[in-house]
Design an enzyme around this catalytic site. Structure first.
Site, PDB file in Angstrom:
ATOM      1  N   GLY A   1       5.138 -10.231   4.241  1.00  0.00           N
ATOM      2  CA  GLY A   1       5.877 -10.120   5.499  1.00  0.00           C
ATOM      3  C   GLY A   1       5.187 -10.883   6.619  1.00  0.00           C
TER       4      GLY A   1
ATOM      5  CG  MET B   1      -1.871  -1.215   1.210  1.00  0.00           C
ATOM      6  SD  MET B   1      -3.412  -0.942   2.072  1.00  0.00           S
ATOM      7  CE  MET B   1      -2.819  -0.659   3.728  1.00  0.00           C
TER       8      MET B   1
ATOM      9  CG  HIS C   1       6.882  -1.912   2.159  1.00  0.00           C
ATOM     10  ND1 HIS C   1       6.805  -0.751   2.887  1.00  0.00           N
ATOM     11  CD2 HIS C   1       5.649  -2.463   2.211  1.00  0.00           C
ATOM     12  CE1 HIS C   1       5.575  -0.594   3.357  1.00  0.00           C
ATOM     13  NE2 HIS C   1       4.855  -1.618   2.970  1.00  0.00           N
TER      14      HIS C   1
HETATM   15  P1  AMP Z   1       1.507  -2.931   3.441  1.00  0.00           P
HETATM   16  O1  AMP Z   1       2.045  -1.880   2.537  1.00  0.00           O
HETATM   17  O2  AMP Z   1       1.455  -2.531   4.879  1.00  0.00           O
HETATM   18  O3  AMP Z   1       0.203  -3.519   2.934  1.00  0.00           O
HETATM   19  O4  AMP Z   1       2.547  -4.126   3.405  1.00  0.00           O
HETATM   20  C1  AMP Z   1       2.940  -4.713   2.193  1.00  0.00           C
HETATM   21  C2  AMP Z   1       3.740  -5.952   2.502  1.00  0.00           C
HETATM   22  O5  AMP Z   1       4.890  -5.604   3.269  1.00  0.00           O
HETATM   23  C3  AMP Z   1       2.957  -6.984   3.322  1.00  0.00           C
HETATM   24  O6  AMP Z   1       3.267  -8.283   2.866  1.00  0.00           O
HETATM   25  C4  AMP Z   1       3.486  -6.764   4.710  1.00  0.00           C
HETATM   26  O7  AMP Z   1       3.398  -7.914   5.537  1.00  0.00           O
HETATM   27  C5  AMP Z   1       4.939  -6.422   4.424  1.00  0.00           C
HETATM   28  N1  AMP Z   1       5.514  -5.696   5.556  1.00  0.00           N
HETATM   29  C6  AMP Z   1       5.023  -4.609   6.184  1.00  0.00           C
HETATM   30  N2  AMP Z   1       5.792  -4.268   7.230  1.00  0.00           N
HETATM   31  C7  AMP Z   1       6.811  -5.170   7.277  1.00  0.00           C
HETATM   32  C8  AMP Z   1       7.935  -5.363   8.129  1.00  0.00           C
HETATM   33  N3  AMP Z   1       8.184  -4.560   9.150  1.00  0.00           N
HETATM   34  N4  AMP Z   1       8.754  -6.402   7.864  1.00  0.00           N
HETATM   35  C9  AMP Z   1       8.506  -7.236   6.827  1.00  0.00           C
HETATM   36  N5  AMP Z   1       7.468  -7.108   5.979  1.00  0.00           N
HETATM   37  C10 AMP Z   1       6.627  -6.092   6.199  1.00  0.00           C
END
Ligand code: AMP
Length: 283
Positions: A148, A30, A37
């Protein structure tokens, strides 16, 4: 880096890559990117011929009183970070491209996977996640997709839907990336004041304490949860949404620790809802 906004164009590009037998790695996000990310992006680069990233703040996974409007966005910064990582293609669809007038189809996962933990407070959240992920998988047609462990329940939902709906994609899960003090990186950390950020660390401390208690022989979940509650609520003044100790496969609550259990927390620092988890392997 190719930047694509139209679904048709993204599909054409993916089909073209597939005809050339290129392995496509895909990282859905997102936006408002951080090292968490980027760890997924780097792994995709390592394992695949072509890395595709999507940035889409998916309105249907936010509840009516949630932070869809305020969710942090900075597309220029994201583009420059992804260029530095040598990402091949960035897919950034608009809301009307993804959900045009008359859009009516939703993917629902029945039972505990979508209804417990984050699903209890965030009703409909996982249906929103599942729907957008199926759409993105159909558009990007990745061979492997990277997620993640920070969003452990989301990972389970996506693994389950890929299996149930026979989507030919390998789901790769990577460890949670943390700040040096232990706070799990999240785009939502931007909402935290310096004081809230300090208190937010209570979540990581509680998880670490659970790990230590397990390592020193405690196996009663209730005693571990009590101690975690004290750290999160009393010592750090966070409002607990849940503290759960569950099976990693199906989120079934556990009374006694077993190797591989998931310890998951959601708590509010002020208005900001934070989640984090660890898996306890050593007992
Ligand atoms: P988001 O943009 O929050 O929807 O996250 C996109 C992807 O990045 C998802 O698969 C999350 O699980 C992963 N993600 C977000 N924060 C972290 C983190 N601190 N460590 C590893 N992966 C992450």
């Amino acid at each position: 880096m190719k930047i694509i906004t139209a679904i048709d164009e993204m599909r054409k590009y993916s089909l073209h890559l597939k005809h050339k037998h290129r392995i496509i790695g895909f990282v859905p996000t997102m936006g408002f990117l951080h090292q968490g990310h980027l760890s997924l992006v780097r792994k995709a680069n390592e394992e695949c011929d072509v890395t595709a990233v999507s940035i889409f703040v998916n309105p249907i996974q936010f509840g009516p009183n949630e932070d869809f409007a305020e969710y942090p966005r900075d597309i220029d910064r994201d583009v420059s970070l992804l260029k530095k990582e040598k990402v091949d293609v960035l897919f950034v669809p608009s809301h009307s491209e993804m959900y045009p007038e008359g859009y009516a189809t939703y993917v629902n996962i029945k039972g505990r996977l979508s209804e417990d933990l984050c699903g209890l407070l965030r009703r409909g959240h996982f249906s929103g996640v599942a729907t957008v992920i199926v759409k993105l998988f159909n558009i990007v047609m990745p061979d492997k997709s990277y997620f993640g462990q920070k969003d452990a329940q989301q990972v389970l939902v996506i693994k389950h839907l890929s299996k149930d709906l026979n989507i030919a994609v390998e789901i790769r899960v990577l460890p949670t990336v943390r700040e040096t003090d232990g706070l799990a990186m999240s785009s939502r950390n931007k909402y935290l004041s310096p004081e809230e950020k300090l208190r937010a660390l209570g979540i990581f401390r509680a998880l670490k304490t659970a790990e230590e208690m397990a390592a020193s022989g405690e196996f009663f979940v209730d005693r571990i949860k009590d101690k975690m509650k004290t750290i999160i609520e009393k010592e750090n003044k966070l409002k607990i949404d849940y503290i759960e100790v569950v099976s990693q496969e199906d989120l079934k609550p556990m009374k006694k620790l077993q190797p591989g259990v998931l310890v998951a927390v959601a708590a509010f620092a002020g208005k900001t809802r934070l989640i984090d988890n660890i898996v306890i392997d050593k007992l």
